[in-house]
Design a protein around this motif. Structure first.
Motif, PDB file in Angstrom:
ATOM      1  N   VAL A  44       7.602  -2.547  20.941  1.00 28.10           N
ATOM      2  CA  VAL A  44       7.487  -2.645  22.006  1.00 28.10           C
ATOM      3  C   VAL A  44       7.171  -3.972  21.936  1.00 28.10           C
ATOM      4  O   VAL A  44       5.722  -3.948  21.995  1.00 28.10           O
ATOM      5  CB  VAL A  44       7.767  -1.659  22.436  1.00 28.10           C
ATOM      6  CG1 VAL A  44       7.775  -1.973  23.942  1.00 28.10           C
ATOM      7  CG2 VAL A  44       8.034  -0.595  22.506  1.00 28.10           C
ATOM      8  N   HIS A  80       6.139  -8.023  24.233  1.00 29.30           N
ATOM      9  CA  HIS A  80       5.966  -9.224  25.062  1.00 29.30           C
ATOM     10  C   HIS A  80       7.715 -10.009  25.365  1.00 29.30           C
ATOM     11  O   HIS A  80       7.486  -9.928  24.220  1.00 29.30           O
ATOM     12  CB  HIS A  80       5.587  -9.743  25.336  1.00 29.30           C
ATOM     13  CG  HIS A  80       4.235  -9.583  25.563  1.00 29.30           C
ATOM     14  ND1 HIS A  80       3.590  -8.555  26.963  1.00 29.30           N
ATOM     15  CD2 HIS A  80       3.090  -9.185  25.147  1.00 29.30           C
ATOM     16  CE1 HIS A  80       2.158  -8.039  27.136  1.00 29.30           C
ATOM     17  NE2 HIS A  80       1.818  -8.474  25.615  1.00 29.30           N
ATOM     18  N   SER A  81       8.727  -9.673  26.686  1.00 28.39           N
ATOM     19  CA  SER A  81       9.851 -10.162  25.840  1.00 28.39           C
ATOM     20  C   SER A  81       9.874 -11.821  25.981  1.00 28.39           C
ATOM     21  O   SER A  81       8.819 -11.894  26.823  1.00 28.39           O
ATOM     22  CB  SER A  81      10.820  -9.548  26.999  1.00 28.39           C
ATOM     23  OG  SER A  81      12.277 -10.178  27.758  1.00 28.39           O
ATOM     24  N   LYS A 132       9.596  -6.328  28.777  1.00 31.34           N
ATOM     25  CA  LYS A 132       9.059  -5.671  27.285  1.00 31.34           C
ATOM     26  C   LYS A 132      10.671  -5.652  26.762  1.00 31.34           C
ATOM     27  O   LYS A 132      11.475  -5.176  27.337  1.00 31.34           O
ATOM     28  CB  LYS A 132       8.562  -4.187  27.210  1.00 31.34           C
ATOM     29  CG  LYS A 132       7.612  -4.282  28.559  1.00 31.34           C
ATOM     30  CD  LYS A 132       6.057  -5.134  27.520  1.00 31.34           C
ATOM     31  CE  LYS A 132       4.916  -5.221  28.571  1.00 31.34           C
ATOM     32  NZ  LYS A 132       4.274  -6.319  28.947  1.00 31.34           N
ATOM     33  N   THR A 133       9.849  -5.648  25.165  1.00 31.92           N
ATOM     34  CA  THR A 133      11.606  -6.039  24.856  1.00 31.92           C
ATOM     35  C   THR A 133      11.177  -4.673  23.375  1.00 31.92           C
ATOM     36  O   THR A 133      10.682  -4.429  22.891  1.00 31.92           O
ATOM     37  CB  THR A 133      11.672  -6.644  23.947  1.00 31.92           C
ATOM     38  OG1 THR A 133      11.812  -8.129  24.580  1.00 31.92           O
ATOM     39  CG2 THR A 133      12.796  -6.554  22.958  1.00 31.92           C
ATOM     40  N   TYR A 134      12.204  -3.953  24.067  1.00 33.80           N
ATOM     41  CA  TYR A 134      12.315  -2.181  22.624  1.00 33.80           C
ATOM     42  C   TYR A 134      12.664  -2.394  21.786  1.00 33.80           C
ATOM     43  O   TYR A 134      14.090  -3.257  21.629  1.00 33.80           O
ATOM     44  CB  TYR A 134      12.478  -0.806  23.793  1.00 33.80           C
ATOM     45  CG  TYR A 134      11.819  -0.023  24.763  1.00 33.80           C
ATOM     46  CD1 TYR A 134      11.057   0.702  23.895  1.00 33.80           C
ATOM     47  CD2 TYR A 134      11.518  -1.170  26.061  1.00 33.80           C
ATOM     48  CE1 TYR A 134      10.303   1.146  24.762  1.00 33.80           C
ATOM     49  CE2 TYR A 134      10.298  -0.701  26.510  1.00 33.80           C
ATOM     50  CZ  TYR A 134      10.254   1.144  26.358  1.00 33.80           C
ATOM     51  OH  TYR A 134       9.107   1.187  27.110  1.00 33.80           O
ATOM     52  N   THR A 157       9.292  -2.724  32.279  1.00 38.01           N
ATOM     53  CA  THR A 157       8.115  -2.186  31.717  1.00 38.01           C
ATOM     54  C   THR A 157       7.923  -1.452  30.362  1.00 38.01           C
ATOM     55  O   THR A 157       8.720  -0.741  29.664  1.00 38.01           O
ATOM     56  CB  THR A 157       7.189  -0.664  32.307  1.00 38.01           C
ATOM     57  OG1 THR A 157       8.306  -0.034  32.576  1.00 38.01           O
ATOM     58  CG2 THR A 157       6.587  -1.357  33.802  1.00 38.01           C
ATOM     59  N   GLU A 158       7.057  -1.095  29.639  1.00 43.20           N
ATOM     60  CA  GLU A 158       6.899  -0.008  28.479  1.00 43.20           C
ATOM     61  C   GLU A 158       6.086   1.156  29.160  1.00 43.20           C
ATOM     62  O   GLU A 158       4.221   1.163  29.411  1.00 43.20           O
ATOM     63  CB  GLU A 158       5.467  -1.023  27.646  1.00 43.20           C
ATOM     64  CG  GLU A 158       5.266   0.296  26.434  1.00 43.20           C
ATOM     65  CD  GLU A 158       4.227  -0.511  25.212  1.00 43.20           C
ATOM     66  OE1 GLU A 158       3.620   0.276  24.707  1.00 43.20           O
ATOM     67  OE2 GLU A 158       4.173  -1.327  26.021  1.00 43.20           O
ATOM     68  N   ASP A 159       6.993   2.679  29.084  1.00 47.34           N
ATOM     69  CA  ASP A 159       6.366   3.907  29.816  1.00 47.34           C
ATOM     70  C   ASP A 159       7.496   4.843  29.157  1.00 47.34           C
ATOM     71  O   ASP A 159       7.887   3.894  28.816  1.00 47.34           O
ATOM     72  CB  ASP A 159       5.788   3.519  31.293  1.00 47.34           C
ATOM     73  CG  ASP A 159       7.738   3.647  32.030  1.00 47.34           C
ATOM     74  OD1 ASP A 159       7.987   3.312  31.702  1.00 47.34           O
ATOM     75  OD2 ASP A 159       7.567   3.158  33.342  1.00 47.34           O
ATOM     76  N   CYS A 176      11.185   4.423  30.294  1.00 43.21           N
ATOM     77  CA  CYS A 176      11.849   3.318  29.787  1.00 43.21           C
ATOM     78  C   CYS A 176      11.821   4.181  28.144  1.00 43.21           C
ATOM     79  O   CYS A 176      13.223   3.198  27.974  1.00 43.21           O
ATOM     80  CB  CYS A 176      11.331   1.699  29.692  1.00 43.21           C
ATOM     81  SG  CYS A 176      11.119   0.669  31.725  1.00 43.21           S
ATOM     82  N   CYS A 177      11.251   4.321  27.582  1.00 41.98           N
ATOM     83  CA  CYS A 177      11.174   4.731  26.520  1.00 41.98           C
ATOM     84  C   CYS A 177      12.205   6.369  26.546  1.00 41.98           C
ATOM     85  O   CYS A 177      13.326   5.852  25.788  1.00 41.98           O
ATOM     86  CB  CYS A 177       9.994   5.180  25.926  1.00 41.98           C
ATOM     87  SG  CYS A 177       9.606   5.895  24.291  1.00 41.98           S
TER      88      CYS A 177
END
Length: 93
Positions: free
Chosen positions: A43, A45-46, A52-54, A76-78, A81-82
């Motif tokens: 993950v 930064h976009s 965010k970029t997964y 978000t990174e949480d 979202c995952c």
């Protein structure tokens, strides 16, 4: 893709039919040679401010580099979202 207007998490998922085929071949219980490969989740930064970029990828031994299979842009990174990322991948499969 979801713009979040329905109250859910906005996101943009990027892949292709060929990459989904590769993803199917990565099934650890399958018989394809890729079934022994390890996938990597990262993950970052976009390019889009604040998002965010997964990225789900695997290391290709012939090309000697990580190959991106699926990417998703989200706010978000949480955990939520995952979970959305993997749930959407399962829908692709």
């Amino acid at each position: 893709m979801n713009d979040g207007s329905d109250g859910s998490i906005p996101f943009v998922l990027k892949s292709s039919s060929k990459k989904v085929e590769i993803l199917r071949n990565l099934d650890k219980d399958g018989s394809h040679p890729l079934s022994n490969e390890t996938v990597h989740l990262d993950v970052l930064h976009s390019h889009t401010k604040g998002w965010k970029t997964y990225t789900l990828s695997y290391y290709d031994l012939i090309l000697k580099q990580l190959i991106r299979i699926v990417t998703m842009e989200c706010p978000t990174e949480d955990k939520t979202c995952c979970e959305l990322f993997f749930r959407t991948i399962n829908e692709l499969l």
